[in-house]
Design an enzyme around this catalytic site. Structure first.
Site, PDB file in Angstrom:
ATOM      1  N   SER A  67       0.925  -1.162   0.015  1.00 59.06           N
ATOM      2  CA  SER A  67       0.062   0.071   0.004  1.00 59.06           C
ATOM      3  C   SER A  67       0.896   1.491   0.073  1.00 59.06           C
ATOM      4  CB  SER A  67      -0.999  -0.085   1.176  1.00 59.06           C
ATOM      5  OG  SER A  67      -0.077  -0.054   2.368  1.00 59.06           O
ATOM      6  N   GLU A 102       1.501   5.513   0.884  1.00 61.68           N
ATOM      7  CA  GLU A 102       0.698   6.661   1.371  1.00 61.68           C
ATOM      8  C   GLU A 102       0.992   8.000   0.741  1.00 61.68           C
ATOM      9  OE1 GLU A 102       0.718   6.558   5.688  1.00 61.68           O
ATOM     10  OE2 GLU A 102       1.524   8.750   5.753  1.00 61.68           O
ATOM     11  N   ASP A 139      -0.764  14.755  16.057  1.00 63.14           N
ATOM     12  CA  ASP A 139       0.225  15.179  16.934  1.00 63.14           C
ATOM     13  C   ASP A 139      -0.461  16.259  17.652  1.00 63.14           C
ATOM     14  OD1 ASP A 139       2.371  13.536  16.498  1.00 63.14           O
ATOM     15  OD2 ASP A 139       2.795  14.714  14.414  1.00 63.14           O
ATOM     16  N   PHE A 157      12.076  13.988  10.013  1.00 62.05           N
ATOM     17  CA  PHE A 157      10.935  13.048  10.315  1.00 62.05           C
ATOM     18  C   PHE A 157      11.244  12.178  11.442  1.00 62.05           C
ATOM     19  CE2 PHE A 157       9.892  12.888   5.505  1.00 62.05           C
ATOM     20  CZ  PHE A 157       9.264  14.078   5.557  1.00 62.05           C
ATOM     21  N   HIS A 187       3.802  -1.079   3.611  1.00 56.59           N
ATOM     22  CA  HIS A 187       3.136   0.137   3.461  1.00 56.59           C
ATOM     23  C   HIS A 187       4.383   1.114   3.356  1.00 56.59           C
ATOM     24  CE1 HIS A 187      -0.012   3.183   4.015  1.00 56.59           C
ATOM     25  NE2 HIS A 187       1.024   4.073   4.502  1.00 56.59           N
TER      26      HIS A 187
END
Ligand code: FAD
Length: 278
Positions: A8, A10, A101, A208, A258
């Protein structure tokens, strides 16, 4: 013969006409790998609510499975209910459900303090209509008080009705394997799909990682830093490292992978070609 595995991908919802065209092209390229779905992130505090919906509808129109992310922080129950109604009207049956967040400053935190509350609310309002994915953290969430409470909080999301989970990215396969052992002991039996972050550049990756509590191992960071401005070599090295990580995970029989695409297809294509031996 390499094992067959599903994928998958994103996306974040693009806002400019070039960004929209670029993500559409990216999806077309990645469609060669017959993805289970394309998911679309939800900006902090609902800041991309409309854009997420628009992107999801576009993906559906292109003929792919579209999965919106939805986060509870800063939202009211009424706002979430409106969004769920919209997704139901558009025959969207699969969600990635997150807390989001915590916002800085004097912004309202809304009516959902943690993701398990949002999962419960969705189940209460829509029964089993949606397949619900939640976030999981093999290296623990940055706010984790202890490993035990983090696992217990993950279990609370499963008990509230999550069907499966996608992990935060990691480069240390052992962290995932040990996390899976802990989940087994805690009687968590849902599929937990590794989230895979391709390496585009070191500054972005370090940002990140520091935001989400993922670790860049010292050997990897030093090697990536040594490439300086030579992005071509850095990416080539990154493709090797991430391909090997994926191969290790596939050997272990992960349910699926993913990919965090950042709306780009090139590097992921090279990684998947490596792992499929094509
Ligand atoms: P939670 O499951 O609520 O956990 C957050 C922290 O709170 C953990 O430390 C947990 O142990 C603790 N906790 C949970 N319940 C309790 C409780 N009852 N009492 C005390 N502590 C508790 N963010 C976005 O804004 N938009 C996105 O689209 C998005 N997509 C993501 C996709 C994936 C696959 C992942 C892994 C993350 C994504 N995120 C996204 C980031 C996510 O919102 C953040 O990691 C956020 O900080 C936590 O979200 P969560 O759903 O895991 O929260």
């Amino acid at each position: 013969m390499p094992k067959k595995i599903s994928y998958s991908f994103e996306f974040f919802p693009p806002s400019s006409p070039e960004g929209i065209k670029n993500s559409k092209d990216t999806r077309q390229q990645l469609s060669a790998f017959k993805p289970e779905f394309y998911s679309v992130t939800f900006g902090a505090g609902g800041s991309t609510r409309d854009l997420t919906l628009e992107t999801v509808l576009e993906i559906k129109q292109e003929g792919f499975n579209a999965v919106p992310h939805i986060s509870g922080i800063s939202s009211t129950k009424a706002e979430i209910k409106t969004l769920l109604d919209l997704y139901q009207q558009h025959n969207i049956k699969h969600l990635v459900v997150l807390r989001g967040d915590v916002p800085h400053g004097a912004v309202s935190r809304g009516e959902f303090k943690h993701a398990n509350e949002l999962v419960s609310f969705i189940r209460q309002e829509t029964n089993d209509y949606f397949h619900i994915e939640v976030g999981a953290y093999p290296e623990y969430h940055p706010e984790a008080v202890s490993s035990q409470t983090d696992i217990q909080n993950f279990k609370n999301k499963v008990d509230a009705g999550a069907n499966s989970a996608i992990t935060q990215f990691f480069f240390n396969a052992d962290a995932y394997f040990r996390f899976m052992d802990e989940c087994l002991i805690a009687d968590i039996n849902i599929p937990i799909v590794p989230g895979v972050m391709p390496i585009y550049n070191i500054k972005q990756l370090a940002r990140f990682a520091s935001n989400c509590g993922a670790e860049i191992p010292r050997w990897l960071r030093i090697k990536l830093e040594s490439y300086g401005d030579d992005l071509l070599s850095l990416r080539s090295y990154g493709v090797d490292v991430v391909s090997e990580l994926c191969e290790t995970l596939i050997e272990w029989d992960v349910p699926s992978l993913h990919f965090y695409t950042l709306n780009q297809a090139g590097i992921i294509t090279r990684i998947i070609q490596n792992i499929e031996g094509t």
